[in-house]
Design an enzyme around this catalytic site. Structure first.
Site, short mmCIF file in Angstrom:
data_model
loop_
_atom_site.label_atom_id
_atom_site.label_comp_id
_atom_site.label_asym_id
_atom_site.label_seq_id
_atom_site.Cartn_x
_atom_site.Cartn_y
_atom_site.Cartn_z
N LYS A 75 -0.07 6.41 7.67
CA LYS A 75 -0.02 5.44 6.58
C LYS A 75 -0.20 6.23 5.27
O LYS A 75 -1.27 6.73 4.97
CB LYS A 75 -1.14 4.41 6.76
CG LYS A 75 -1.21 3.35 5.69
CD LYS A 75 -2.24 2.32 6.16
CE LYS A 75 -2.77 1.48 5.06
NZ LYS A 75 -3.81 0.56 5.53
N PHE A 124 0.82 -1.22 0.00
CA PHE A 124 0.00 0.00 0.00
C PHE A 124 0.85 1.27 0.00
O PHE A 124 0.39 2.34 -0.34
CB PHE A 124 -0.89 0.01 1.25
CG PHE A 124 -0.11 -0.14 2.52
CD1 PHE A 124 0.51 0.95 3.10
CD2 PHE A 124 0.03 -1.37 3.11
CE1 PHE A 124 1.25 0.81 4.25
CE2 PHE A 124 0.76 -1.51 4.28
CZ PHE A 124 1.37 -0.42 4.85
N GLY A 125 2.11 1.17 0.45
CA GLY A 125 2.95 2.35 0.61
C GLY A 125 3.76 2.24 1.88
O GLY A 125 4.15 1.15 2.29
N ASP A 182 -8.91 -9.49 5.20
CA ASP A 182 -7.45 -9.46 5.04
C ASP A 182 -6.76 -9.60 6.39
O ASP A 182 -5.81 -8.88 6.69
CB ASP A 182 -7.03 -8.16 4.34
CG ASP A 182 -5.60 -8.25 3.78
OD1 ASP A 182 -5.12 -9.39 3.57
OD2 ASP A 182 -4.98 -7.20 3.56
#
Length: 861
Positions: free
Chosen positions: A571, A554-555, A668
């Site tokens: 995030k 995601f980063g 997830d």
């Protein structure tokens, strides 16, 4: 009811064939064949007793303090303080030690005196001579029909003064059935006292304590999470409380359970009319009071009479609502407020103008943080404005309140039992004549107050301006021109931006959050702060690499510190991230509605052009995978910490699936999405892939399968079908990883069958399952508990969703509330040949009866 007094040791009149035959060598000791029953041929005489299978509770004869009378009761068996939780013959005690408890010829459980006279009976008609009475490990005495094992009576449906986990309190108006708590006459006399407590199943259920037939205390309405009239009740109570209501049947039942796992916990209605929550202090070997009501005079029902409001912080505590005046000034001056107050000015909609002039319409006055009055009427409404319109269009409506989880509450009769809280409660809007809404403007007291406020504001503004001036000079030397530009933009630009903006109320000028509007319009406003990019850049030192906590698909995640000193985790989603706009919006809208100790807390979000960021509470120990799979750091995770993490993640999932207002499927769940705070408390994170289910929805299909291979259930990875059981599969993989300290490195349709699931299944069938345990877990005393966790993990990862347990059952299995576990079937994503050598159905193992497994200590090599 805690009693420190005389009681007798007990002996069991049973045959040797009923001696205990298996034990749990863990924190909980379980007996498979304990002496826990009374039958037609097996009875007890004073001072004998029976003990529940898990040794938690004992049933027998006792005498209260300073009394020689004998009662039949149930008490805690394995704590030093004698504590009775249920009494049979409350109204007719035995006057000597000749009592007997047995099954009579009609199949009822009875208490007999020395002359064989029945002084207490279960008194049910659908019994058989072969009936048996069994004491369960939850403290419930159950009478069963011996022919078909059907329960015909249980003590949990006939409580005394104590409310225990899994017990049910409630009322069914249609049948007249009631489960009430009834106080003892005094602390040492079990006779039924004057106080009782239960649920009242009106449109919106509430708990009431009655003094005789008069209300003594009221909890306020239930909003599917808490009782809104209990200010110190928070969402953590979702760990235990559940209320089932059926308005059509006129029924409502309240239960609570040991999900949060205090060792011993009970609610007692004492002889003074207080409902007290007791918890056991292991260190001091004593009960302590964790919570109680009523606590102040204002908690007493209707203390200030109709239209009177009570505030324990004021003197006097009672006052009339604005627009009302005491009915009896003389009584109020003497401190007798029960007569209440009356309206000063009649409402416009309730009178006709005598001079033909059009009078100004009534309006509403907002009262903040209030306990709402009794006798609320309910109606459907999506927001507060709609609720207001409904009340305004109904002349008999004199007040309203709106709660997201309840809807619209309105009142058309006297407002009674109002209380002002210092925290908690809801906003209450009372209807007043237009002239009353403006009253007080020429009042000398009001004018004085206004002058004081103006002076305070002027002085405060001057001090703030001086502070900002010197702050700017200091920041110029410390941070450079970038920060000066930011502060100038915040304090002096004409754009009138707010540093934080509630997403549901954002100005159209804030185009950065326009992309969330489509999501927000589908629900209600979201009380989530919006951060500016510059603010986060300062907090993270321009996203310095030294502050980077980790990186994923995601980063990156950065540690930061806000001006107030609060540590945060930012995030920052990569522009090339697979977690795109939809996932970002999903997490912002969804997690802002969730509150649980085992879910990570989202503090806010930030969007700036193509930049998308989420701001979380900072977790000092990072993610579980960073410790669990690191050879050097995994030693920090002893079995006690690992089991704490297993339980915490289980509670978090249980909240998502069952207890939250929204039914959430995470999709997830994995080790890297379990974050650990400084006390190693686990918190589930990353809700970008999560989905909301409707109240009756159990399953959904998707063409876009997202998540992490190795944690995905077979039906989701191959068919796109996901449900609660998909999360259960992921939880099972995670559980096996925690126990073994190994990653489940398999991928979808990987040719190698020996992934973690296959390896565990092979060892299970070869009866070598202890070889799966991480060698650093050397606690011999915990091996049975570890084996139980492996067993539960294998049940979670079974190939077919229908075979997997629910999270509610899993939590009960882990706590040994469900003592015998079914045999697991083959896991998903492994070759079927693994089980060809043996029939798995023969391996029906329980941690409490390890039939064919010998305990072997695993030593590090």
């Amino acid at each position: 009811m805690g009693i420190s007094g005389k009681y007798y040791s007990t002996g069991c009149s049973v045959s040797s064939g009923l001696l205990p035959i298996c034990f749990c060598f863990s924190f909980i000791i379980c007996f498979s064949n304990s002496i826990d029953i009374i039958s037609h041929t097996q009875y007890i005489k004073d001072p004998e007793s029976i003990v529940s299978a898990g040794s938690q509770f004992r049933l027998g004869f006792f005498s209260p303090t300073n009394s020689t009378d004998r009662y039949v009761g149930i008490w805690y068996n394995n704590i030093p303080e004698f504590t009775v939780v249920w009494v049979a013959n409350r109204q007719e005690p035995l006057n000597d030690s000749s009592g007997t408890v047995m099954i009579d010829s009609n199949g009822n459980l009875v208490v007999l005196n020395g002359r064989k006279k029945v002084i207490w009976s279960t008194n049910v008609s659908n019994t058989a001579k072969s009936s048996i009475a069994q004491l369960s490990n939850s403290g419930n005495l159950i009478l069963k029909n011996g022919n078909n094992n059907e329960t015909v009576w249980e003590s949990f449906l006939h409580p005394s003064d104590t409310f225990l986990p899994t017990m049910r309190l409630g009322t069914a108006l249609k049948t007249g059935e009631k489960q009430l708590l009834t106080s003892w006459e005094d602390d040492s006399l079990p006779l039924i006292g004057r106080y009782s407590a239960s649920i009242v199943p009106l449109d919106i259920p509430q708990i009431f304590i009655w003094n005789g037939s008069s209300p003594h205390w009221r909890s306020g309405p239930w909003n599917n999470r808490i009782f809104i009239g209990v200010p110190d009740m928070h969402s953590v109570y979702l760990d235990g409380f559940n209320l089932e209501a059926n308005p059509k049947e006129g029924s409502a039942y309240l239960t609570f359970s040991y999900v949060s796992k205090p060792d011993f916990m009970r609610f007692v209605l004492n002889s003074q009319g207080k409902l007290v929550e007791y918890r056991w202090n292991k260190r001091k070997n004593d009960w302590f009071v964790h919570w109680s009501v009523p606590n102040t005079e204002c908690d007493v029902y209707g203390k200030c009479g109709p239209f009177g409001s009570c505030n324990a912080a004021d003197s006097p505590i009672c006052s009339c609502l604005k627009g009302f005046t005491p009915k009896s000034t003389e009584e109020w001056s003497m401190g007798n407020w029960s007569s209440g107050c009356e309206r000063r000015t009649q409402l416009q909609c309730q009178r006709n103008s005598s001079n033909g002039e059009k009078e100004k319409a009534d309006g509403f006055l907002a009262l903040k943080m209030m306990k709402v009055p009794d006798f609320a009427d309910w109606s459907a409404a999506d927001h507060e404005k709609q609720c207001k319109e409904q009340c305004l269009n109904n002349c008999s409506c004199i007040a309203y309140a709106f709660d997201d989880n309840i809807g619209c509450m309105s009142w058309s009769r006297n407002l009674i039992d109002l209380q002002k809280f210092s925290n908690g409660g809801v906003d209450l809007y009372i209807r007043l004549a237009h002239s009353e809404l403006g009253a007080g403007r020429n009042d000398p007291k009001a004018i004085t107050t206004t002058v004081v406020l103006v002076v305070v504001v002027v002085i405060g503004t001057t001090i703030m301006a001086v502070f900002i001036y010197f702050l700017l000079r200091w920041m110029a030397t410390q941070r450079g021109n970038l920060l000066i530009m930011i502060l100038k933009d915040i304090f002096w630009s004409g754009k009138k931006k707010k540093k934080r903006v509630l997403l549901g109320e954002a100005s159209k000028e804030l185009s950065d959050i326009d992309m969330l509007e489509d999501r927000i319009k589908q629900g209600k406003s979201i009380d989530l702060p919006f951060f500016y990019l510059e603010e986060l850049a300062i907090a993270t030192n321009n996203f310095d690499a030294a502050n980077k906590l980790g990186v994923g698909g995601f980063g990156s995640v950065y540690k930061g510190k806000l001006w107030g000193g609060q540590e945060i985790a930012v995030k920052k989603l990569s522009k090339s991230s697979g977690q795109g706009l939809e996932e970002f919006k999903n997490e912002v809208v969804l997690i802002s509605k969730l509150q649980h100790r085992n879910l990570v807390r989202l503090l806010g979000c930030c969007t700036h052009g193509e930049e998308k960021m989420l701001i979380y509470e900072y977790m000092a120990n990072k993610s579980l995978d960073a410790l669990l799979f690191d050879p050097a750091k995994r030693t920090l995770l002893d079995w006690k910490k690992r089991f704490h993490i297993i339980e915490g993640v289980g509670r978090g999932l249980l909240y998502l699936h069952r207890d939250s207002r929204l039914k959430i499927i995470h999709r997830d769940l994995k080790a890297s999405n379990i974050l650990l705070d400084k006390e190693m408390n686990p918190k589930i994170s990353d809700f970008g892939m999560a989905r909301i289910f409707g109240g009756s929805q159990d399953e959904e299909n998707t063409k876009r399968v997202v998540g992490t291979y190795g944690y995905m259930s077979p039906e989701y990875a191959m068919e796109g079908r996901f449900s609660e059981k998909s999360d259960v599969f992921s939880y099972g993989v995670l559980l096996l990883e925690i126990v073994s300290g190994r990653r489940n490195s398999s991928f979808y349709l990987h040719p190698d069958p020996s992934n973690l699931l296959g390896h565990a299944w092979k060892l299970w069938n070869e009866e070598k399952i202890w070889e799966l345990i991480d060698p650093i877990l050397g606690e011999r005393s915990s091996q049975v508990e570890i084996l139980r966790c492996i067993h539960v993990g294998l049940l979670c990862v079974q190939e077919f969703a229908k075979d997997r347990p629910t999270m509610s059952n899993i939590v009960s299995m882990l706590s040994c509330e469900i003592s015998t576990l079914p045999a697991p079937k083959q896991p998903g994503f492994i070759e079927r040949q693994i089980s060809s050598d043996g029939d798995s159905s023969q391996n029906n193992r329980s941690v409490c009866s390890l039939n064919s497994i010998s305990i072997t200590m695993t030593e590090g090599r």
